[in-house]
Design an enzyme around this catalytic site. Structure first.
Site, mmCIF file in Angstrom:
data_model
loop_
_atom_site.group_PDB
_atom_site.id
_atom_site.type_symbol
_atom_site.label_atom_id
_atom_site.label_comp_id
_atom_site.label_asym_id
_atom_site.label_seq_id
_atom_site.Cartn_x
_atom_site.Cartn_y
_atom_site.Cartn_z
ATOM 1 N N LYS A 120 2.183 -3.172 7.346
ATOM 2 C CA LYS A 120 2.490 -3.362 5.921
ATOM 3 C C LYS A 120 3.929 -2.898 5.633
ATOM 4 O O LYS A 120 4.646 -3.526 4.840
ATOM 5 C CB LYS A 120 1.500 -2.598 5.038
ATOM 6 C CG LYS A 120 0.097 -3.163 5.014
ATOM 7 C CD LYS A 120 -0.015 -4.574 4.438
ATOM 8 C CE LYS A 120 0.234 -4.644 2.954
ATOM 9 N NZ LYS A 120 -0.055 -5.995 2.407
ATOM 10 N N THR A 176 0.817 -1.207 0.000
ATOM 11 C CA THR A 176 0.000 0.000 0.000
ATOM 12 C C THR A 176 0.853 1.260 0.000
ATOM 13 O O THR A 176 1.997 1.249 0.488
ATOM 14 C CB THR A 176 -0.896 -0.010 1.260
ATOM 15 O OG1 THR A 176 -1.449 1.279 1.447
ATOM 16 C CG2 THR A 176 -0.101 -0.350 2.514
ATOM 17 N N ASP A 177 0.285 2.353 -0.480
ATOM 18 C CA ASP A 177 0.986 3.652 -0.399
ATOM 19 C C ASP A 177 0.987 4.200 1.029
ATOM 20 O O ASP A 177 1.686 5.174 1.318
ATOM 21 C CB ASP A 177 0.361 4.670 -1.366
ATOM 22 C CG ASP A 177 -1.103 4.978 -1.072
ATOM 23 O OD1 ASP A 177 -1.698 4.326 -0.185
ATOM 24 O OD2 ASP A 177 -1.655 5.888 -1.721
ATOM 25 N N GLU A 178 0.191 3.571 1.925
ATOM 26 C CA GLU A 178 0.105 4.109 3.289
ATOM 27 C C GLU A 178 1.420 3.943 4.054
ATOM 28 O O GLU A 178 1.621 4.573 5.087
ATOM 29 C CB GLU A 178 -1.072 3.472 4.038
ATOM 30 C CG GLU A 178 -2.371 3.717 3.279
ATOM 31 C CD GLU A 178 -3.645 3.387 4.028
ATOM 32 O OE1 GLU A 178 -3.646 3.401 5.262
ATOM 33 O OE2 GLU A 178 -4.658 3.125 3.354
ATOM 34 N N TYR A 194 -2.058 -0.422 10.853
ATOM 35 C CA TYR A 194 -2.128 -1.114 9.544
ATOM 36 C C TYR A 194 -0.917 -0.756 8.697
ATOM 37 O O TYR A 194 -0.218 -1.639 8.180
ATOM 38 C CB TYR A 194 -3.431 -0.735 8.815
ATOM 39 C CG TYR A 194 -3.401 -1.070 7.329
ATOM 40 C CD1 TYR A 194 -3.370 -2.394 6.887
ATOM 41 C CD2 TYR A 194 -3.387 -0.053 6.359
ATOM 42 C CE1 TYR A 194 -3.334 -2.703 5.524
ATOM 43 C CE2 TYR A 194 -3.352 -0.353 5.003
ATOM 44 C CZ TYR A 194 -3.319 -1.683 4.585
ATOM 45 O OH TYR A 194 -3.277 -1.977 3.249
HETATM 46 P P1 NAD Z 1 -9.317 -7.634 2.091
HETATM 47 O O1 NAD Z 1 -9.352 -7.359 3.549
HETATM 48 O O2 NAD Z 1 -10.548 -7.386 1.279
HETATM 49 O O3 NAD Z 1 -8.911 -9.163 1.824
HETATM 50 C C1 NAD Z 1 -7.882 -9.799 2.546
HETATM 51 C C2 NAD Z 1 -7.993 -11.291 2.273
HETATM 52 O O4 NAD Z 1 -6.931 -11.940 2.984
HETATM 53 C C3 NAD Z 1 -9.297 -11.928 2.747
HETATM 54 O O5 NAD Z 1 -9.796 -12.803 1.772
HETATM 55 C C4 NAD Z 1 -8.905 -12.679 4.002
HETATM 56 O O6 NAD Z 1 -9.724 -13.804 4.265
HETATM 57 C C5 NAD Z 1 -7.477 -13.059 3.675
HETATM 58 N N1 NAD Z 1 -6.659 -13.288 4.880
HETATM 59 C C6 NAD Z 1 -6.563 -12.500 5.969
HETATM 60 N N2 NAD Z 1 -5.725 -13.030 6.865
HETATM 61 C C7 NAD Z 1 -5.263 -14.195 6.319
HETATM 62 C C8 NAD Z 1 -4.363 -15.198 6.744
HETATM 63 N N3 NAD Z 1 -3.752 -15.113 7.952
HETATM 64 N N4 NAD Z 1 -4.112 -16.244 5.942
HETATM 65 C C9 NAD Z 1 -4.728 -16.340 4.719
HETATM 66 N N5 NAD Z 1 -5.605 -15.418 4.264
HETATM 67 C C10 NAD Z 1 -5.866 -14.357 5.053
HETATM 68 O O7 NAD Z 1 -8.084 -6.813 1.535
HETATM 69 P P2 NAD Z 1 -7.897 -6.103 0.125
HETATM 70 O O8 NAD Z 1 -8.466 -4.736 0.194
HETATM 71 O O9 NAD Z 1 -8.324 -7.032 -0.930
HETATM 72 O O10 NAD Z 1 -6.313 -5.941 0.109
HETATM 73 C C11 NAD Z 1 -5.487 -6.987 -0.418
HETATM 74 C C12 NAD Z 1 -4.035 -6.571 -0.294
HETATM 75 O O11 NAD Z 1 -3.837 -5.347 -1.008
HETATM 76 C C13 NAD Z 1 -3.602 -6.289 1.136
HETATM 77 O O12 NAD Z 1 -2.298 -6.794 1.309
HETATM 78 C C14 NAD Z 1 -3.622 -4.774 1.253
HETATM 79 O O13 NAD Z 1 -2.664 -4.321 2.173
HETATM 80 C C15 NAD Z 1 -3.252 -4.375 -0.160
HETATM 81 N N6 NAD Z 1 -3.772 -3.055 -0.601
HETATM 82 C C16 NAD Z 1 -5.095 -2.752 -0.447
HETATM 83 C C17 NAD Z 1 -5.565 -1.521 -0.911
HETATM 84 C C18 NAD Z 1 -7.026 -1.151 -0.810
HETATM 85 O O14 NAD Z 1 -7.403 -0.021 -1.146
HETATM 86 N N7 NAD Z 1 -7.912 -2.047 -0.408
HETATM 87 C C19 NAD Z 1 -4.683 -0.610 -1.511
HETATM 88 C C20 NAD Z 1 -3.324 -0.987 -1.651
HETATM 89 C C21 NAD Z 1 -2.895 -2.208 -1.195
HETATM 90 P P1 TYD Z 2 -10.880 3.831 4.046
HETATM 91 O O1 TYD Z 2 -11.810 3.391 2.962
HETATM 92 O O2 TYD Z 2 -11.018 3.231 5.398
HETATM 93 O O3 TYD Z 2 -9.400 3.672 3.475
HETATM 94 P P2 TYD Z 2 -7.983 4.188 4.105
HETATM 95 O O4 TYD Z 2 -8.183 4.545 5.518
HETATM 96 O O5 TYD Z 2 -7.117 2.987 3.934
HETATM 97 O O6 TYD Z 2 -7.568 5.339 3.250
HETATM 98 O O7 TYD Z 2 -11.041 5.404 4.216
HETATM 99 C C1 TYD Z 2 -10.845 6.281 3.123
HETATM 100 C C2 TYD Z 2 -10.970 7.680 3.666
HETATM 101 O O8 TYD Z 2 -12.317 7.904 4.070
HETATM 102 C C3 TYD Z 2 -10.119 7.930 4.887
HETATM 103 O O9 TYD Z 2 -9.623 9.257 4.844
HETATM 104 C C4 TYD Z 2 -11.087 7.785 6.048
HETATM 105 C C5 TYD Z 2 -12.387 8.257 5.459
HETATM 106 N N1 TYD Z 2 -13.610 7.626 5.994
HETATM 107 C C6 TYD Z 2 -14.668 8.422 6.420
HETATM 108 O O10 TYD Z 2 -14.615 9.678 6.397
HETATM 109 N N2 TYD Z 2 -15.798 7.804 6.888
HETATM 110 C C7 TYD Z 2 -15.892 6.440 6.955
HETATM 111 O O11 TYD Z 2 -16.946 5.912 7.417
HETATM 112 C C8 TYD Z 2 -14.799 5.636 6.488
HETATM 113 C C9 TYD Z 2 -14.864 4.137 6.554
HETATM 114 C C10 TYD Z 2 -13.670 6.273 6.014
#
Ligand code: NAD
Ligand code: TYD
Length: 378
Positions: free
Chosen positions: A176, A146-148, A172
């Site tokens: 990461k 992630t970019d975070e 989080y």
């Molecule tokens: P998500 O929470 O939707 O899915 C995570 C998946 O991992 C789930 O299917 C869960 O069951 C599985 N999981 C969790 N713990 C596990 C374990 N111990 N063993 C096996 N499986 C396990 O997450 P996502 O949003 O799909 O993100 C996927 C990846 O991408 C993550 O590594 C996250 O850090 C990264 N990422 C997410 C975003 C975003 O905006 N969602 C952006 C950049 C990077």
């Molecule tokens: P989120 O979807 O949780 O992603 P991340 O925290 O990883 O960026 O949140 C996106 C943005 O929206 C973040 O600045 C927090 C804000 N947010 C709200 O204002 N209200 C909400 O109910 C949620 C879930 C997030």
């Protein structure tokens, strides 16, 4: 090289091992990969609250897809899957992924994101060492991050690039960042051919309705309040999940070992702008809604502790070096997303109600394979 206790050299198959493939980005990636005919997938997922095998129902019976329920922290299981399926790559999505949850309960984040990545790296390292040299040449460990990890930006600061120093602020992001550092160390110390991608905020189908965009859609449709943290002026850089899947496919195909690639679509929006756009789309697409105008549902609530003010991604390296381009603008991607959630109201209902958990316990049990069908064979 040979595996301990064997006399056979391992030869890679065309399959890849995906972790966390039943989650939001993972399931979009699996569907994209199989639709593109890139080869078979073994999907290892623990099925936490965020993992939903229903996302992959359309490929469940495909000869190119196998699902294994299990934990990436289970070294024995991961090792046996690598030995059995001999993947040519590992794409590591599995993680605890929600910032708000990490603030309330960071333990699971350290366990899965750090210990789990460590376990996977150790197993991957042993497996890589067992491969014939031609297979070692093409093996990749793709770590999806992630970019975070870069922390927060002021309004004027340039976007995150691959050399931006790490400064994670939430549990989080810290977990990461730790996992990224482990991957880097396994690359430099043990020669594991790893690549890291750091992506901005994703949105699209199958996102659990605890993240901003699906939560706003789900709440607005039910006339519930739309909680905006603080002043709503925090900025995120949004990428349609299908574009993330294509970026990962590109990186697997052409990415250079040892490199980091930032992934983003150049869509910086304040949270309030995002909520306003979602509400306008719902006003248009659900004209009969009794909650119109949906924007009236916005409620400003207490800010998230340690809330990062702005994220923005500079994806020029990925674009220039590997020729990847996002296909969706924020406007086209968000429209597709809202339409998907309108057509899949039962998906939201299932993942937020007991029905989903009941279905899971009926179909999947403990560590291992699907109860009804077992692991699919090709
Ligand atoms: P998500 O929470 O939707 O899915 C995570 C998946 O991992 C789930 O299917 C869960 O069951 C599985 N999981 C969790 N713990 C596990 C374990 N111990 N063993 C096996 N499986 C396990 O997450 P996502 O949003 O799909 O993100 C996927 C990846 O991408 C993550 O590594 C996250 O850090 C990264 N990422 C997410 C975003 C975003 O905006 N969602 C952006 C950049 C990077
Ligand atoms: P989120 O979807 O949780 O992603 P991340 O925290 O990883 O960026 O949140 C996106 C943005 O929206 C973040 O600045 C927090 C804000 N947010 C709200 O204002 N209200 C909400 O109910 C949620 C879930 C997030």
């Amino acid at each position: 090289m040979r595996l301990a206790g064997t006399t056979e050299e391992i030869t890679c198959s065309d399959s890849i091992l995906v972790t966390g493939g039943a989650g939001f980005i993972g399931s979009n990636f699996v569907l994209d990969w199989l639709a593109a005919g890139c080869g078979a997938i073994v999907n290892l997922d623990k099925l936490t609250y965020a993992g939903n095998p229903e996302n992959l129902a359309s490929v469940e019976n495909s000869a190119a897809y196998r699902f294994v329920q299990g934990d990436i922290c289970d070294a024995e299981l991961v090792t046996s899957l690598l030995q059995k399926h001999k993947p040519r790559a590992i794409v590591h999505f599995a993680a605890e992924s929600h910032v708000d949850r990490s603030i309330v309960g960071p333990e699971a984040f350290l366990r899965t994101n750090i210990d789990g990545t460590f376990t996977l790296l150790q197993a991957a390292r042993a497996y890589y060492g067992s491969l014939a040299s031609a297979d070692q040449e093409r093996f990749r460990f793709l770590h999806v991050s992630t970019d975070e990890v870069y922390g927060t930006l002021t309004p004027e600061a340039p976007a995150f690039h691959e050399e931006t120093p790490y400064a994670p602020n939430s549990p989080y992001a810290a977990s990461k960042a730790a996992s990224d550092h482990l991957v880097r160390a396994w690359l430099h110390t043990y020669g594991l051919p790893a690549i890291i991608t750091n992506c901005s905020n994703n949105y699209g189908p199958y996102q659990f309705p605890e993240k901003l965009i699906p939560l706003m859609i789900a709440n607005a449709l039910q006339g519930k309040s739309l909680p905006v943290y603080g002043d709503g002026q925090q900025v995120r850089d949004w990428l349609y999940v299908g574009d993330h899947a294509s970026a990962l496919r590109t990186v697997l195909e052409r990415g250079r070992v040892g490199e980091t690639y930032n992934v983003g679509g150049g869509n910086q929006r304040s949270n309030l702008e995002v909520v306003k756009t979602v509400c306008a789309l719902l006003d248009e697409l659900v004209p009969e809604s009794k909650f119109k105008p949906h924007l009236q549902l916005v409620k400003y609530v207490t800010d998230r502790p340690g809330h990062d003010r702005r994220y923005a991604i500079d994806a020029r390296k990925l674009e220039a070096e590997l020729g990847w381009r996002a296909q969706e603008s924020f406007e086209t991607g968000l429209r597709k997303t809202v339409v998907w959630y309108l057509r899949n109201a039962s998906w939201v209902e299932n993942v937020t109600s007991g029905a989903y958990h009941q279905w899971m316990t009926q179909n999947y049990s403990g560590r291992g394979e699907k109860v009804a069908a077992g692991e699919r064979t090709r």
